[in-house]
Design an enzyme around this catalytic site. Sequence first.
Site, PDB file in Angstrom:
ATOM      1  N   GLU A 115       0.938  -1.155  -0.041  1.00 56.20           N
ATOM      2  CA  GLU A 115      -0.076   0.012  -0.007  1.00 56.20           C
ATOM      3  C   GLU A 115       0.751   1.421   0.048  1.00 56.20           C
ATOM      4  O   GLU A 115       0.679   2.648   0.116  1.00 56.20           O
ATOM      5  CB  GLU A 115      -0.433   0.230   1.353  1.00 56.20           C
ATOM      6  CG  GLU A 115      -1.780  -1.263   1.148  1.00 56.20           C
ATOM      7  CD  GLU A 115      -2.955  -1.097   0.355  1.00 56.20           C
ATOM      8  OE1 GLU A 115      -2.571  -0.292  -0.815  1.00 56.20           O
ATOM      9  OE2 GLU A 115      -3.697  -2.188  -0.046  1.00 56.20           O
ATOM     10  N   HIS A 138      -2.662   2.263   8.939  1.00 56.48           N
ATOM     11  CA  HIS A 138      -4.336   1.588   7.928  1.00 56.48           C
ATOM     12  C   HIS A 138      -3.849  -0.174   8.354  1.00 56.48           C
ATOM     13  O   HIS A 138      -3.316  -0.637   8.774  1.00 56.48           O
ATOM     14  CB  HIS A 138      -3.635   1.095   6.338  1.00 56.48           C
ATOM     15  CG  HIS A 138      -4.522   0.438   5.418  1.00 56.48           C
ATOM     16  ND1 HIS A 138      -5.455   0.322   5.326  1.00 56.48           N
ATOM     17  CD2 HIS A 138      -4.409  -1.122   4.969  1.00 56.48           C
ATOM     18  CE1 HIS A 138      -5.599  -0.882   5.031  1.00 56.48           C
ATOM     19  NE2 HIS A 138      -5.254  -1.905   4.574  1.00 56.48           N
ATOM     20  N   HIS A 140      -7.243  -3.209   9.636  1.00 55.95           N
ATOM     21  CA  HIS A 140      -9.039  -3.502   9.671  1.00 55.95           C
ATOM     22  C   HIS A 140      -9.664  -3.735  10.867  1.00 55.95           C
ATOM     23  O   HIS A 140      -9.593  -5.141  10.264  1.00 55.95           O
ATOM     24  CB  HIS A 140      -8.718  -5.427   8.398  1.00 55.95           C
ATOM     25  CG  HIS A 140      -7.525  -4.753   7.376  1.00 55.95           C
ATOM     26  ND1 HIS A 140      -6.792  -6.269   6.867  1.00 55.95           N
ATOM     27  CD2 HIS A 140      -7.180  -4.538   6.460  1.00 55.95           C
ATOM     28  CE1 HIS A 140      -6.139  -6.103   5.483  1.00 55.95           C
ATOM     29  NE2 HIS A 140      -6.597  -4.610   5.798  1.00 55.95           N
ATOM     30  N   GLU A 168     -18.058  11.626  22.523  1.00 54.14           N
ATOM     31  CA  GLU A 168     -16.276  11.758  22.051  1.00 54.14           C
ATOM     32  C   GLU A 168     -16.152  12.337  20.593  1.00 54.14           C
ATOM     33  O   GLU A 168     -14.535  13.264  20.287  1.00 54.14           O
ATOM     34  CB  GLU A 168     -15.550  11.482  22.089  1.00 54.14           C
ATOM     35  CG  GLU A 168     -15.002  10.680  23.434  1.00 54.14           C
ATOM     36  CD  GLU A 168     -14.463  11.785  24.471  1.00 54.14           C
ATOM     37  OE1 GLU A 168     -13.679  11.777  24.291  1.00 54.14           O
ATOM     38  OE2 GLU A 168     -15.390  11.944  25.351  1.00 54.14           O
ATOM     39  N   HIS A 209     -13.102  -3.121   3.572  1.00 53.17           N
ATOM     40  CA  HIS A 209     -11.843  -3.507   3.912  1.00 53.17           C
ATOM     41  C   HIS A 209     -10.522  -3.248   4.636  1.00 53.17           C
ATOM     42  O   HIS A 209     -10.547  -3.819   5.927  1.00 53.17           O
ATOM     43  CB  HIS A 209     -10.582  -2.930   2.076  1.00 53.17           C
ATOM     44  CG  HIS A 209      -9.397  -3.630   2.073  1.00 53.17           C
ATOM     45  ND1 HIS A 209      -9.014  -3.520   1.280  1.00 53.17           N
ATOM     46  CD2 HIS A 209      -8.232  -3.365   4.019  1.00 53.17           C
ATOM     47  CE1 HIS A 209      -7.647  -3.540   1.339  1.00 53.17           C
ATOM     48  NE2 HIS A 209      -7.118  -3.733   3.188  1.00 53.17           N
TER      49      HIS A 209
HETATM   50  O1  2HA Z   1      -1.182  -5.719   2.264  1.00 56.61           O
HETATM   51  O2  2HA Z   1      -3.641  -4.395   4.370  1.00 56.61           O
HETATM   52  O3  2HA Z   1      -4.365  -3.211   1.945  1.00 56.61           O
HETATM   53  C1  2HA Z   1      -2.132  -5.695   3.558  1.00 56.61           C
HETATM   54  C2  2HA Z   1      -2.364  -4.650   3.422  1.00 56.61           C
HETATM   55  C3  2HA Z   1      -3.080  -4.166   2.396  1.00 56.61           C
HETATM   56 ZN    ZN Z   2      -5.297  -3.521   4.519  1.00 56.79          ZN
END
Ligand code: 2HA
Ligand code: ZN
Length: 270
Positions: A115, A138, A140, A168, A209
Amino acid sequence: MKNIMNAPFLKEFVKTTSNMYRLGWDERNGGNISYLLSDEEVKEYEIDEVIRELPLGFDAKKLAGRYFLMTGTGKYFKNCEDDPENNLGIIRIKEDGSTSELMWGFKDGGKFTSETPAHLMSHIARLSVDPSNRVVLHTHPQNIMAMTFIHPISDREFTRTIWKMNNECIIVFPDGIGTLPWMVCGTNEIGEATAEKMKQYRIVIWPNHGIYGVGSSLDEAFGLVETVEKAAMIYNIIGERKIINPITDEDLKNLAEYFNVNYRKDFLDI
Ligand code: 2HA
Ligand code: ZN
């Protein structure tokens, strides 16, 4: 020159990946972080020799000469703390803007996260509106992901719902939440779309995602994401049940004014 293994920024970085792994946000190789090192940090540590070159595949000229500590592609957050040198790397962006130089890490021949377009393009976008920005993160998180399957994907609607799930929220991110349509991850296209949103938001949701959060520190970027995740968890716990004691638009306005934050007034029906 000090040994980078003792660098406070590296220790904080790997603690963050472990913490996120234990929260269940970063399964397998899920998630990635990039951290813009300051000139002072770079000078203090032995990271002045180019190990090898790594092409970027997009234009990052605006970051020429800057150093980033990043997670590696295919690497697990779970493993970063015990073995930073294989799972993480420090790159420097070359003057041409399309190549990076590996200065430390990725010892087993690895390279930066898949990413990287979204990360570096987001750094460029955030630095253009906030020169203090250092971190792009980033991940998940379960509840945010679940919510994107059942909630309309629009900046205004998503922000409003999240703001109303925890007092909050409007104080922590008065600028709201950006959302993208579903897109193929890892591409320059999703990188460009994420960065475009980052010009006005510090949080961007990738439906089905995960989420991006940014900030001037790891705490700040992580804190944004955990606040959204907590609100999404409340949303999911409530589920189909009727809310009889809501946080109203008027309440949000009063909160934002009392805490003197510059909130998205066009996101409230007032
Ligand atoms: O590679 O989170 O979006 C891991 C990720 C891809
Ligand atoms: Zn990801």
